[in-house]
Design a protein around this motif. Structure first.
Motif, short mmCIF file in Angstrom:
data_model
loop_
_atom_site.label_atom_id
_atom_site.label_comp_id
_atom_site.label_asym_id
_atom_site.label_seq_id
_atom_site.Cartn_x
_atom_site.Cartn_y
_atom_site.Cartn_z
N TYR A 1 -4.64 -107.77 40.85
CA TYR A 1 -4.05 -107.01 41.54
C TYR A 1 -2.80 -107.72 42.66
O TYR A 1 -3.20 -108.79 43.01
CB TYR A 1 -4.57 -105.76 42.25
N ASN B 1 -14.55 -102.07 40.05
CA ASN B 1 -13.73 -100.78 40.13
C ASN B 1 -13.90 -100.19 41.45
O ASN B 1 -13.24 -99.61 41.99
CB ASN B 1 -14.02 -100.02 38.81
N GLU B 2 -15.18 -100.15 41.77
CA GLU B 2 -15.43 -99.48 43.15
C GLU B 2 -14.79 -100.20 44.27
O GLU B 2 -14.05 -99.33 45.01
CB GLU B 2 -16.98 -99.36 43.21
N PHE C 1 -12.22 -102.05 43.99
CA PHE C 1 -10.68 -102.09 43.77
C PHE C 1 -10.20 -100.61 44.27
O PHE C 1 -9.12 -100.51 45.00
CB PHE C 1 -10.46 -102.28 42.24
N GLN C 2 -10.77 -99.52 44.19
CA GLN C 2 -10.79 -98.28 44.62
C GLN C 2 -10.63 -98.24 45.97
O GLN C 2 -9.57 -97.47 46.74
CB GLN C 2 -11.54 -97.10 44.04
N LYS C 3 -11.38 -99.09 46.80
CA LYS C 3 -11.73 -98.98 48.16
C LYS C 3 -10.50 -99.67 48.82
O LYS C 3 -9.83 -99.47 49.90
CB LYS C 3 -13.00 -99.84 48.47
N TRP D 1 -7.58 -100.05 47.34
CA TRP D 1 -6.54 -99.18 47.10
C TRP D 1 -6.38 -98.14 48.25
O TRP D 1 -5.14 -97.75 48.33
CB TRP D 1 -6.50 -98.32 45.45
N LYS D 2 -7.32 -97.59 48.40
CA LYS D 2 -7.43 -96.65 49.65
C LYS D 2 -7.14 -97.01 51.30
O LYS D 2 -6.89 -96.54 51.97
CB LYS D 2 -8.49 -95.56 49.39
N GLN E 1 -2.36 -102.78 40.03
CA GLN E 1 -3.28 -103.52 39.25
C GLN E 1 -2.51 -103.94 38.00
O GLN E 1 -1.64 -103.10 37.40
CB GLN E 1 -4.45 -102.47 38.65
#
Length: 146
Positions: free
Chosen positions: A7, A59-60, A62-64, A66-67, A76
């Motif tokens: 990303y 994925n976990e 990456f979400q962190k 992203w936020k 991504q």
């Protein structure tokens, strides 16, 4: 199989060597327990990161990211599976690059092109993976010289 995500994002502030060092330090503490490895590049005013490990953990994380308010325009570009880790030696490596430095590194000639106009297809993914391998090799050689 190892899951990976590539990303880019823009920092809300300036990327400095200290910024990368701080992020890397936190990653070195947190990533081993989650079996995540990767590389974070600071290129001009963008982050480019390659994360690899168990799919759920990547994925976990990456979400962190992203936020995370320190990132904006998180995009991504590529995700998939690899037979082996690209950056298995580090929980997270980091490197600060400039576009002028990239011009001096033929193995990374396509990196600026990728950052400017990424494509999400198999050919681009293979080129990028090759660049990441080349970057790792150069990094190891550079560290061995110091």
């Amino acid at each position: 199989m190892i899951y990976y995500i590539i990303y880019t994002s823009k920092p809300t502030g300036e990327i400095t060597p200290e910024t990368l060092k701080d992020i890397t330090s936190v990653s070195e503490k947190n990533n081993p327990g989650k079996k995540i490895t990767g590389m974070l590049l600071g290129v001009e005013n963008k982050y480019l990161q390659y994360l690899e490990g168990p799919e759920e953990n990547v994925n976990e994380l990456f979400q962190k990211i992203w936020k995370d308010p320190r990132h904006q325009n998180v995009t991504q570009w590529i995700k998939g599976y690899s037979k082996e880790r690209v950056f298995g030696r580090w929980s997270m490596g980091s490197w600060m690059l400039s576009y002028s430095a990239l011009k001096k590194m033929p193995a990374l000639a396509d990196l600026k092109k990728f950052l400017d106009d990424p494509l999400n297809n198999d050919l681009q993914s293979k080129k990028f993976m090759s660049m990441m391998h080349d970057l790792l090799k150069m990094w190891i050689e550079e560290e061995a010289e110091h």
